[in-house]
Motif scaffolding. Structure first.
Motif, short mmCIF file in Angstrom:
data_model
loop_
_atom_site.label_atom_id
_atom_site.label_comp_id
_atom_site.label_asym_id
_atom_site.label_seq_id
_atom_site.Cartn_x
_atom_site.Cartn_y
_atom_site.Cartn_z
N ARG A 174 -9.48 29.32 85.40
CA ARG A 174 -9.76 29.17 86.90
C ARG A 174 -8.75 28.09 87.41
O ARG A 174 -9.04 27.66 88.63
N SER A 175 -8.12 27.47 86.36
CA SER A 175 -7.13 26.28 86.94
C SER A 175 -7.93 24.96 87.52
O SER A 175 -7.37 24.30 88.48
N TRP A 176 -8.95 25.12 87.19
CA TRP A 176 -9.77 23.77 87.52
C TRP A 176 -10.05 22.72 86.29
O TRP A 176 -10.39 23.35 85.18
N ASN A 177 -10.12 21.54 86.49
CA ASN A 177 -10.43 20.54 85.62
C ASN A 177 -11.95 20.52 85.75
O ASN A 177 -12.51 20.86 86.77
N ALA A 178 -12.40 20.06 84.33
CA ALA A 178 -14.06 19.95 84.42
C ALA A 178 -14.48 18.74 85.56
O ALA A 178 -15.59 18.78 85.97
N ASN A 179 -13.61 18.03 85.86
CA ASN A 179 -14.00 16.93 86.92
C ASN A 179 -13.66 17.31 88.47
O ASN A 179 -13.89 16.73 89.19
N ASP A 180 -12.88 18.44 88.41
CA ASP A 180 -13.02 19.11 89.91
C ASP A 180 -13.88 19.56 90.52
O ASP A 180 -14.14 19.63 91.62
N VAL A 181 -14.97 20.20 89.58
CA VAL A 181 -15.90 21.03 90.39
C VAL A 181 -17.32 20.78 89.75
O VAL A 181 -17.39 19.79 88.69
N SER A 182 -18.33 21.04 90.31
CA SER A 182 -19.83 20.72 90.05
C SER A 182 -20.08 21.77 88.79
O SER A 182 -19.49 22.97 88.82
N PRO A 183 -21.13 21.49 88.01
CA PRO A 183 -21.63 22.55 86.99
C PRO A 183 -22.24 23.62 87.66
O PRO A 183 -22.63 24.79 87.03
N ALA A 184 -22.41 23.89 88.88
CA ALA A 184 -23.20 25.01 89.47
C ALA A 184 -22.33 26.19 89.21
O ALA A 184 -22.99 27.28 89.01
N PHE A 185 -20.85 26.41 89.25
CA PHE A 185 -20.26 27.55 88.80
C PHE A 185 -20.59 27.98 87.39
O PHE A 185 -20.99 29.18 87.22
N PHE A 186 -20.31 26.97 86.51
CA PHE A 186 -20.92 27.52 85.18
C PHE A 186 -22.15 27.98 84.90
O PHE A 186 -22.34 28.96 84.45
N LEU A 187 -23.24 27.34 85.60
CA LEU A 187 -24.52 27.63 85.44
C LEU A 187 -24.84 28.97 85.98
O LEU A 187 -25.68 29.94 85.42
N SER A 188 -24.28 29.05 87.27
CA SER A 188 -24.67 30.34 88.16
C SER A 188 -24.02 31.48 87.57
O SER A 188 -24.23 32.79 87.96
N THR A 189 -22.92 31.30 86.94
CA THR A 189 -22.27 32.50 86.20
C THR A 189 -22.82 32.96 85.03
O THR A 189 -23.07 33.98 84.43
N THR A 190 -22.82 31.65 83.83
CA THR A 190 -22.87 32.24 82.43
C THR A 190 -24.35 32.64 82.34
O THR A 190 -24.77 33.50 81.50
N ALA A 191 -25.19 32.08 83.06
CA ALA A 191 -26.80 32.50 83.21
C ALA A 191 -26.78 33.92 83.14
O ALA A 191 -27.73 34.59 82.69
N HIS A 192 -25.83 34.47 84.02
CA HIS A 192 -26.08 36.05 84.36
C HIS A 192 -25.21 36.88 83.28
O HIS A 192 -25.24 38.17 83.79
N MET A 193 -24.40 36.24 82.64
CA MET A 193 -23.45 37.22 81.91
C MET A 193 -24.21 38.09 80.81
O MET A 193 -23.98 39.11 80.52
N PHE A 194 -25.38 37.29 80.47
CA PHE A 194 -26.17 38.08 78.94
C PHE A 194 -26.57 39.43 79.39
O PHE A 194 -27.27 39.33 80.56
N GLY A 195 -26.35 40.38 78.78
CA GLY A 195 -26.81 41.80 79.16
C GLY A 195 -25.79 42.37 80.27
O GLY A 195 -26.09 43.52 80.71
N HIS A 196 -24.81 41.73 80.67
CA HIS A 196 -23.89 42.48 81.37
C HIS A 196 -22.33 42.58 81.05
O HIS A 196 -22.04 41.97 79.89
N LYS A 197 -21.69 43.57 81.42
CA LYS A 197 -20.41 43.76 80.86
C LYS A 197 -19.23 43.63 82.05
O LYS A 197 -19.22 43.40 83.36
N ALA A 198 -17.91 43.43 81.45
CA ALA A 198 -16.88 42.97 82.18
C ALA A 198 -16.22 44.42 82.30
O ALA A 198 -16.09 45.38 81.52
N PHE A 199 -15.62 44.64 83.50
CA PHE A 199 -14.82 45.85 83.94
C PHE A 199 -13.68 45.77 84.70
O PHE A 199 -13.44 44.78 85.49
N THR A 200 -12.90 46.81 84.82
CA THR A 200 -11.78 47.06 85.81
C THR A 200 -11.87 48.52 86.19
O THR A 200 -12.84 49.04 85.91
N PHE A 201 -10.87 48.95 86.91
CA PHE A 201 -10.86 50.47 87.21
C PHE A 201 -9.76 51.13 86.42
O PHE A 201 -8.70 50.62 86.24
N ARG A 202 -9.92 52.50 86.02
CA ARG A 202 -8.90 53.18 85.45
C ARG A 202 -7.45 52.81 86.05
O ARG A 202 -6.64 53.00 85.72
N GLN A 203 -7.71 52.87 87.60
CA GLN A 203 -6.50 53.19 88.21
C GLN A 203 -5.97 51.65 88.87
O GLN A 203 -5.22 51.54 89.93
#
Ligand SMILES: Cc1cc2nc3c(=O)[nH]c(=O)nc-3n(C[C@H](O)[C@H](O)[C@H](O)COP(=O)(O)OP(=O)(O)OC[C@H]3O[C@@H](n4cnc5c(N)ncnc54)[C@H](O)[C@@H]3O)c2cc1C
Length: 438
Positions: A174-203
């Motif tokens: 993300r080009s963020w240092n750990a002191n640039d941002v609050s933990p809100a991004f870490f918590l609100s994303t990491t907590a939702h990763m379990f059981g989900h998948k990363a993807f792109t599109f064929r095209q």
């Protein structure tokens, strides 16, 4: 005459807003400065190399994105991608880590034993975030907005977790240092990763935007220079630059879907609330160098800690696969700052060539040519306290019928999921505030 809406910006947020507004029955025109849709979610040819302008991957927990994919009937275009493990290089030490916190961290030799044991302290917070937060809307993470991510991890786990794991990961991704941002991004994303998948599109990652744009009236190479509320409160005037000439358009409603950093100068007749919020928005920048190789390398991904002497955050050797083989070199935040100040965006390759050769000795003989990519507005920076400002402005926008509305990642979450969701929300707000007579 039909109620006219102009959407400024054909990134995922603007296209999503326009798509829903059109379905609600509004007369919608989208104006885009570039010659193609997608903003920071597409691929372009940069001197013969196919590069991403921004997003590389989406996640199945992006609710509004998944809804759109379903509505557009393009599920079969989804291509799931694995999250590769990688090596992290610190001064005099290298070790493996992965993108999401996993059991491997418990055995990570770079961390003190006490730190590894204290990782368990993150579990209740992640569990809470799984139920309390919406990863597409950071206002739901306001409770985690009053300290930096560095302070949070130091308090919960240990200072070495910040320097050895969290900081290199966030600097690279993300080009963020750990002191640039609050933990809100870490918590609100990491907590939702379990059981989900990363993807792109064929095209390619831009496919969703291309499909959306094909269903809309999008005018390309129209650069909006000014957005101004009309004095009698009758609509809004949009001043543009197109084909070298200045033009104006009048609409009942404007949806401003540009990068948030631009609204300060773009909207000239701001209310006090808009003026106040525009001053609170921050974006970071990014510099990437692609050293194009004559021979295809093995795939390797290395992240560097802030303590390491490298000017890079990431070095990735990318084998030939429908693209020229290359060494992908993402500049560290400090290097990005220096480049921005020195104005040497076109010669970043010269700045890092020595370090690139040190890490990839074959480069000396294997280098074909280098390409520089500068992204002026990479991501909104959700610094501690930003969510409180966002929350205040979101309540204002949601409750006050207006002639200018705002959507984009800075209004929701620094990800495609948030940008898309904010576009959908703005369309619903406009329908609620300015419903069309049947
Ligand atoms: C390097 C990088 C990596 C990323 N990786 C990921 C990832 O892996 N996963 C993820 O989910 N997110 C990722 N993101 C974030 C994601 O790409 C963005 O949050 C999202 O695409 C933003 O969408 P948007 O519609 O808000 O803005 P944009 O996509 O920036 O759209 C704004 C549009 O407005 C146009 N515009 C601006 N000014 C004007 C004007 N004056 N007149 C007319 N048009 C104008 C721009 O040209 C642009 O097309 C990444 C971003 C970057 C930069």
């Amino acid at each position: 005459m039909k109620f006219k809406v102009i959407v400024v910006g054909a990134g995922i947020s603007g296209l999503t807003a326009a798509y829903h507004l059109k379905n609600f029955g509004y007369d919608v025109e989208v104006l885009e400065a570039l010659d193609a849709p997608g903003g920071r979610m597409r691929q372009v040819d940069l001197c013969g190399v196919r590069v991403n302008t921004g997003a590389r991957m989406l996640f199945t927990y992006y609710k509004s994105v998944m809804e759109l994919i379903h509505a557009l009937n393009i599920e079969e275009e989804i291509e799931y991608i694995g999250m590769s493990d990688f090596v992290c290089q610190d001064r005099g030490q290298s070790y493996a880590i992965s993108f999401a916190p996993d059991a491997g961290l418990l055995f990570n030799p770079a961390l003190k034993l006490s730190t590894r044991l204290r990782l368990v302290n993150l579990l209740p917070d992640l569990l809470k975030a799984r139920f309390a937060t919406n990863p597409d809307d950071m206002t739901t993470s306001a409770y985690a907005d009053n300290e930096s991510m560095e302070e949070y991890f130091t308090r919960k786990v240990g200072a070495d977790f910040v320097s050895k794991v969290a900081n290199p990961l966030f600097r690279g991704a993300r080009s963020w240092n750990a002191n640039d941002v609050s933990p809100a991004f870490f918590l609100s994303t990491t907590a939702h990763m379990f059981g989900h998948k990363a993807f792109t599109f064929r095209q390619g990652i831009g496919y969703l935007n291309e499909v959306l744009a094909s269903k809309l009236d999008v005018k390309y190479e129209v650069s909006v220079t000014r957005i101004e509320r009309n004095l009698d409160n009758q609509g809004v005037t949009v001043h543009c630059l197109e084909n070298g000439a200045t033009t104006t358009r009048i609409a009942d409603i404007i949806v401003c879907a540009t990068e948030g950093a631009k609204i300060k100068d773009l909207v000239t007749s701001k209310s006090c609330e808009e003026e106040d919020f525009a001053g609170k928005i921050r974006y970071n920048s990014l510099g990437i160098v692609y050293h194009v190789l004559k021979n295809s390398p093995e795939h390797r991904l290395t992240f560097f800690t802030q303590n390491h002497s490298s000017p890079l955050a990431i070095l990735e050797s990318v084998p030939e696969k429908n693209n020229k083989p290359n060494l992908f070199c993402e500049l560290a935040p400090e290097t990005v700052k220096n480049v921005g100040e020195a104005g040497c965006q076109d010669t970043m390759d010269e700045l890092i060539i020595e370090d690139s050769c040190a890490h990839y000795p074959a480069l000396d003989k294997d280098l074909d040519y280098s390409v520089n990519q500068w992204i002026e507005h990479m991501l909104p920076v959700f610094y501690p306290g930003y969510i409180a400002h966002l929350d205040k402005f979101s309540v204002y926008q949601n409750s006050t019928p207006n002639s200018i509305y705002y959507c984009g990642d800075y209004m929701a979450q620094a990800l495609v999921g948030g940008a898309c969701d904010s576009g959908k929300r703005v369309a619903e707000q406009i329908r609620r505030h300015h419903g069309l007579a049947d």
